[in-house]
Each structure stands twice: as structure tokens, then as C-alpha cells.
Design a protein around this motif. Structure first.
Motif, PDB file in Angstrom:
ATOM      1  N   PRO A 179      14.013  13.040 -61.520  1.00 46.79           N
ATOM      2  CA  PRO A 179      13.750  11.596 -61.536  1.00 46.79           C
ATOM      3  C   PRO A 179      13.098  11.079 -60.255  1.00 46.79           C
ATOM      4  N   GLU A 180      13.521  11.569 -59.102  1.00 47.36           N
ATOM      5  CA  GLU A 180      12.956  11.077 -57.840  1.00 47.36           C
ATOM      6  C   GLU A 180      11.472  11.422 -57.739  1.00 47.36           C
ATOM      7  N   LEU A 181      11.101  12.586 -58.235  1.00 44.99           N
ATOM      8  CA  LEU A 181       9.700  12.985 -58.203  1.00 44.99           C
ATOM      9  C   LEU A 181       8.889  12.237 -59.260  1.00 44.99           C
ATOM     10  N   ARG A 182       9.484  11.955 -60.401  1.00 45.40           N
ATOM     11  CA  ARG A 182       8.788  11.144 -61.414  1.00 45.40           C
ATOM     12  C   ARG A 182       8.531   9.745 -60.870  1.00 45.40           C
ATOM     13  N   GLU A 183       9.503   9.219 -60.136  1.00 42.01           N
ATOM     14  CA  GLU A 183       9.328   7.899 -59.521  1.00 42.01           C
ATOM     15  C   GLU A 183       8.168   7.931 -58.520  1.00 42.01           C
ATOM     16  N   ARG A 184       8.104   8.984 -57.724  1.00 47.58           N
ATOM     17  CA  ARG A 184       7.024   9.099 -56.738  1.00 47.58           C
ATOM     18  C   ARG A 184       5.674   9.267 -57.427  1.00 47.58           C
ATOM     19  N   ALA A 185       5.649   9.993 -58.550  1.00 56.42           N
ATOM     20  CA  ALA A 185       4.411  10.151 -59.312  1.00 56.42           C
ATOM     21  C   ALA A 185       3.946   8.800 -59.864  1.00 56.42           C
ATOM     22  N   ALA A 186       4.894   7.979 -60.317  1.00 50.54           N
ATOM     23  CA  ALA A 186       4.544   6.643 -60.808  1.00 50.54           C
ATOM     24  C   ALA A 186       3.989   5.787 -59.665  1.00 50.54           C
ATOM     25  N   PHE A 187       4.568   5.918 -58.493  1.00 54.51           N
ATOM     26  CA  PHE A 187       4.076   5.189 -57.323  1.00 54.51           C
ATOM     27  C   PHE A 187       2.647   5.636 -56.979  1.00 54.51           C
ATOM     28  N   LYS A 188       2.387   6.947 -57.073  1.00 55.10           N
ATOM     29  CA  LYS A 188       1.040   7.453 -56.815  1.00 55.10           C
ATOM     30  C   LYS A 188       0.064   6.892 -57.839  1.00 55.10           C
ATOM     31  N   HIS A 189       0.455   6.894 -59.096  1.00 58.55           N
ATOM     32  CA  HIS A 189      -0.383   6.342 -60.160  1.00 58.55           C
ATOM     33  C   HIS A 189      -0.745   4.889 -59.836  1.00 58.55           C
ATOM     34  N   ALA A 190       0.264   4.104 -59.465  1.00 65.41           N
ATOM     35  CA  ALA A 190       0.029   2.695 -59.132  1.00 65.41           C
ATOM     36  C   ALA A 190      -0.888   2.555 -57.923  1.00 65.41           C
ATOM     37  N   GLY A 191      -0.722   3.427 -56.943  1.00 68.05           N
ATOM     38  CA  GLY A 191      -1.577   3.370 -55.756  1.00 68.05           C
ATOM     39  C   GLY A 191      -3.030   3.669 -56.076  1.00 68.05           C
TER      40      GLY A 191
END
Length: 190
Positions: A113-125
Motif C-alpha cells: 500500500p505505501e508504494l501504491r500511494e507513492r505511485a499515485a503521487f508520482k502519477h499526480a506529479g
């Protein structure tokens, strides 16, 4: 492996991915990553603020590539054409030899989950970088944000397809196809 050898950043990324795949993200420490790479914890922290970020190295470079290519797209290019130019530039930065790495990366991210959250943050960036580049080109809102989000989704889709074991297509071609699919889907909503 000697500590002075080049490519410390790349060695840390590969070591982290290997360890996360072997023993899980939670069970892996920064010390283990550094040891596997033949480096020190201090060297790790020179390159990354924490172990989560090691898998998302290059986000700033990716955002810059997208922004520059969108900014230099032909003046007559529409928002999605400019985004397509950005995706082409980004895709060109991924060598074909990284397909296996990408598949392993997606598998590790999917299981934590923590890495999925970071991937979502990257997508948004990345979507934010594209939207800003489009606004700089004079594309008004909400068109700039919508085109950018379609571009980010197209890249995510293309990257997943590119890393599939049965795929041999270039990432740029897959990104263009995914963007066209999303454009058509959006048009069908009207």
C-alpha cells in the motif's frame, strides 16, 4: 563490488528492487539495500531520502522531459497532440533493456500500500507537470488538466503493457495507442 565504482544510484535501485522482491518491502532495511549495492547507508541517503523513494528515482527527470517536449511541440498542436509529444520524449528515455526491471517494479509496487500511494503521487506529479506545460502554451482550464490526466493515464497504461512478458512493442508506440484509446473514450462520453 568496490564502493568507489560508478553508478551508485542505479546500484541502489537494483539492490532495493531485488530485496523488496525477495523478502518484501517491510522486511527490507536501508542497510540491507546499501550492503547489497556494495555501498554505505550514508551513500544511500545522499541519493534518496528513504527506502520508498528508491523505486521512484527519476520522477523529476520525467516531469522535465514531459514539460520540455510539450513546450516545444509545434505551435499548431492541440493539447492532446502536445501531450503526445511529451509522452514520446518520456518513452524515449526508457531503454528496451528496462522492460524486465519495469515488470518487477510494478509487481513490487502492486503488493504494498505505501508504494501504491507513492505511485499515485508520482502519477499526480507527472499530470501536474503536463498541465502546467499546457497552461504555459495557453491551453485554458479545464482542458489543460484533462489533457494532462489523459496523458498520465496513457503513460501508466502503456508502461504496464510494455512490461508484459508477451509484448515486444516500443513504449512510445504503446503510449500513442493508449492516448488515442483514451481520447476516443472521452469523445464517446459527449
Amino acid at each position: 563490488m568496490a564502493r568507489w565504482e560508478p553508478n551508485a544510484r542505479e546500484r541502489l535501485v537494483v539492490a532495493a528492487l531485488d530485496l523488496f522482491a525477495e523478502q518484501g518491502y517491510d522486511a527490507t532495511t536501508v542497510r540491507q539495500i546499501a550492503d547489497r549495492a556494495g555501498l554505505t547507508r550514508t551513500t544511500f541517503f545522499r541519493h534518496f531520502p528513504d527506502k520508498r523513494e528508491v523505486l521512484f528515482a527519476g520522477q523529476d527527470t520525467h516531469a522535465r522531459l514531459l514539460s520540455e517536449a510539450i513546450g516545444t511541440a509545434p505551435g499548431a498542436a492541440g493539447p492532446l497532440e502536445a501531450v503526445g509529444a511529451g509522452l514520446d520524449a518520456l518513452a524515449a528515455s526508457f531503454p528496451a533493456g528496462r522492460r524486465d526491471f519495469g515488470a518487477r517494479l510494478l509487481a513490487v509496487v502492486a503488493h504494498h500500500p505505501e508504494l501504491r500511494e507513492r505511485a499515485a503521487f508520482k502519477h499526480a506529479g507527472l499530470a501536474g507537470a503536463m498541465a502546467e506545460a499546457l497552461r504555459t502554451r495557453g491551453v485554458p482550464e479545464p482542458s489543460a488538466s484533462l489533457a494532462a490526466e489523459l496523458g498520465a493515464r496513457a503513460f501508466d497504461t502503456a508502461y504496464a503493457r510494455w512490461t508484459a512478458p508477451d509484448n515486444a512493442e516500443p513504449l512510445g508506440l504503446l503510449a500513442g495507442e493508449a492516448l488515442a484509446e483514451l481520447r476516443d473514450a472521452a469523445a464517446a462520453l459527449a
